[in-house]
Design an enzyme around this catalytic site. Sequence first.
Site, short mmCIF file in Angstrom:
data_model
loop_
_atom_site.label_atom_id
_atom_site.label_comp_id
_atom_site.label_asym_id
_atom_site.label_seq_id
_atom_site.Cartn_x
_atom_site.Cartn_y
_atom_site.Cartn_z
N SER A 14 0.82 -1.26 0.04
CA SER A 14 0.02 0.05 -0.05
C SER A 14 1.00 1.22 0.06
CB SER A 14 -0.97 0.09 1.08
OG SER A 14 -1.50 1.42 1.34
N LYS A 65 -14.01 -2.51 2.31
CA LYS A 65 -15.16 -1.29 2.05
C LYS A 65 -16.54 -1.30 2.14
CE LYS A 65 -11.67 1.50 -0.89
NZ LYS A 65 -11.53 1.96 -2.34
N ALA A 126 -15.25 -2.77 -15.72
CA ALA A 126 -16.58 -2.70 -14.87
C ALA A 126 -16.24 -3.36 -13.47
CB ALA A 126 -17.49 -3.45 -15.55
N GLY A 128 -14.58 -2.33 -9.42
CA GLY A 128 -15.03 -1.45 -8.38
C GLY A 128 -14.87 -0.11 -8.47
N TYR A 225 -1.06 4.26 -11.80
CA TYR A 225 0.09 5.17 -11.68
C TYR A 225 1.37 4.68 -11.32
CZ TYR A 225 -1.52 3.45 -7.03
OH TYR A 225 -1.75 2.49 -5.95
N GLY A 246 -3.15 7.87 -12.76
CA GLY A 246 -4.06 7.77 -11.54
C GLY A 246 -3.35 8.15 -10.30
P1 NAP Z 1 -11.37 -4.53 -10.34
O1 NAP Z 1 -12.47 -4.48 -9.44
O2 NAP Z 1 -10.70 -6.02 -10.03
O3 NAP Z 1 -12.00 -4.83 -11.78
C1 NAP Z 1 -10.96 -4.84 -12.69
C2 NAP Z 1 -11.55 -4.64 -14.00
O4 NAP Z 1 -10.56 -4.64 -15.22
C3 NAP Z 1 -12.91 -5.60 -14.54
O5 NAP Z 1 -13.81 -5.03 -14.98
C4 NAP Z 1 -12.11 -6.85 -15.40
O6 NAP Z 1 -12.66 -7.22 -16.30
C5 NAP Z 1 -10.97 -5.85 -15.83
N1 NAP Z 1 -9.80 -6.46 -16.53
C6 NAP Z 1 -8.99 -7.05 -15.81
N2 NAP Z 1 -8.06 -7.82 -16.51
C7 NAP Z 1 -8.61 -7.44 -17.97
C8 NAP Z 1 -7.75 -7.81 -19.02
N3 NAP Z 1 -6.74 -8.56 -19.12
N4 NAP Z 1 -8.28 -7.46 -20.08
C9 NAP Z 1 -9.55 -6.56 -20.15
N5 NAP Z 1 -10.09 -6.21 -19.13
C10 NAP Z 1 -9.63 -6.84 -17.75
O7 NAP Z 1 -10.21 -3.47 -10.19
P2 NAP Z 1 -10.55 -2.00 -9.71
O8 NAP Z 1 -10.63 -1.94 -8.18
O9 NAP Z 1 -11.75 -1.38 -10.25
O10 NAP Z 1 -9.23 -1.25 -10.20
C11 NAP Z 1 -9.28 -1.04 -11.73
C12 NAP Z 1 -8.03 -0.23 -11.77
O11 NAP Z 1 -8.03 0.95 -11.37
C13 NAP Z 1 -6.80 -0.86 -11.73
O12 NAP Z 1 -5.64 -0.75 -12.58
C14 NAP Z 1 -6.46 -0.46 -10.22
O13 NAP Z 1 -4.80 -0.35 -9.94
C15 NAP Z 1 -6.77 1.02 -10.58
N6 NAP Z 1 -7.03 2.01 -9.37
C16 NAP Z 1 -6.58 3.25 -9.17
C17 NAP Z 1 -6.75 3.84 -8.35
C18 NAP Z 1 -6.10 5.38 -7.80
O14 NAP Z 1 -6.28 5.88 -6.84
N7 NAP Z 1 -5.60 5.73 -9.12
C19 NAP Z 1 -7.57 3.40 -7.21
C20 NAP Z 1 -8.14 2.14 -7.27
C21 NAP Z 1 -7.89 1.49 -8.54
P3 NAP Z 1 -13.69 -8.58 -15.92
O15 NAP Z 1 -14.96 -8.15 -15.31
O16 NAP Z 1 -13.97 -9.13 -17.25
O17 NAP Z 1 -13.13 -9.45 -14.88
#
Ligand code: NAP
Length: 284
Positions: A14, A65, A126, A128, A225, A246
């Site tokens: 983290s 969460k 799609a 979190g 990021y 990010g």
């Molecule tokens: P999550 O709930 O695990 O969702 C991931 C999403 O990406 C799902 O829709 C998944 O599709 C899709 N995915 C995963 N691998 C894939 C691939 N190889 N090809 C196409 N689609 C794929 O993750 P999350 O928490 O929403 O986070 C999403 C992103 O945001 C991550 O990169 C995370 O590091 C980033 N993030 C950034 C911040 C910030 O503060 N900047 C905060 C949180 C998260 P399926 O539904 O088909 O599995």
Amino acid sequence: MVRLAVIGDPIDHSLSPAVHSSALDALGVTYTYEKVQVKKGELEQFLAYAKEEGITGFNLTMPHKVDILPYLSEIDEAAERFQSVNTVRVEDGKFYGYNTDADGYTEALKGAGYEFQDSRVVILGAGGVARTLALEAAFRGAKEICVLNRTVEKAEEICAMVKNRQKVEITAGIMNTASVSAACETCDILINATPLGMQGISEEFEDFSFLNRLPRTALVSDLIYNPDTTQLLFMAREQGLATLNGLGMLIYQALIADQIYLKKEFDRKPIYEMVSKAVRDILK
Ligand code: NAP
């Protein structure tokens, strides 16, 4: 003395301690910030510890969460909206929940010169965060929203949830080069909410030809990021498109949380500059 923590599982990697520490140092606050591994089902033990130890507040990450909700005396409007909490303040033995994720993203967006209001938004993924940002875009007056995902059912589920909550034009579809290209034709803000392009993930977008289809005024926003510049952002910049990584979301959600802990407002922009430099140094 302000006593803070971040809880989650896994928690080792983290960045929260680094982000909050550099912000609180810049603000001249005396504090402690612990990183505590709390496994699913162990929230109650941590809450007892937080009360006993006089913890001022804590940040939450996976998998807590949503699980925290029954333990909270009150939640703010954002936590209510997203049914998810990333910040808890402890006061007189009671727990108060907040969600600063969407406001953090919106503030980063504003810093890049964009806003959801009247914008056409395309979200890739799609999970979190896609869910949070689709709802946030709707509540902030987006003109159109399109959610594309590898598993189309999840995009459809977000679409139905948003429609249920807010009157907005929102569509869902499968994510592939053709569908992303088509969606990009009418897009002001493209958000990558998948891990494609993230450090340590071998998968990448198949190709970036969809960037050619974006209006030249569009913003390409990647929630990743690390690396600082993903291949998506690099290719977008090559084409002269505006980009946002990010880091803004990560830091602004933390600064808004710090205002909650400290119960005071501060000018976030200069603190953001200092914290982003510190975080970039860590990620180098
Ligand atoms: P999550 O709930 O695990 O969702 C991931 C999403 O990406 C799902 O829709 C998944 O599709 C899709 N995915 C995963 N691998 C894939 C691939 N190889 N090809 C196409 N689609 C794929 O993750 P999350 O928490 O929403 O986070 C999403 C992103 O945001 C991550 O990169 C995370 O590091 C980033 N993030 C950034 C911040 C910030 O503060 N900047 C905060 C949180 C998260 P399926 O539904 O088909 O599995």
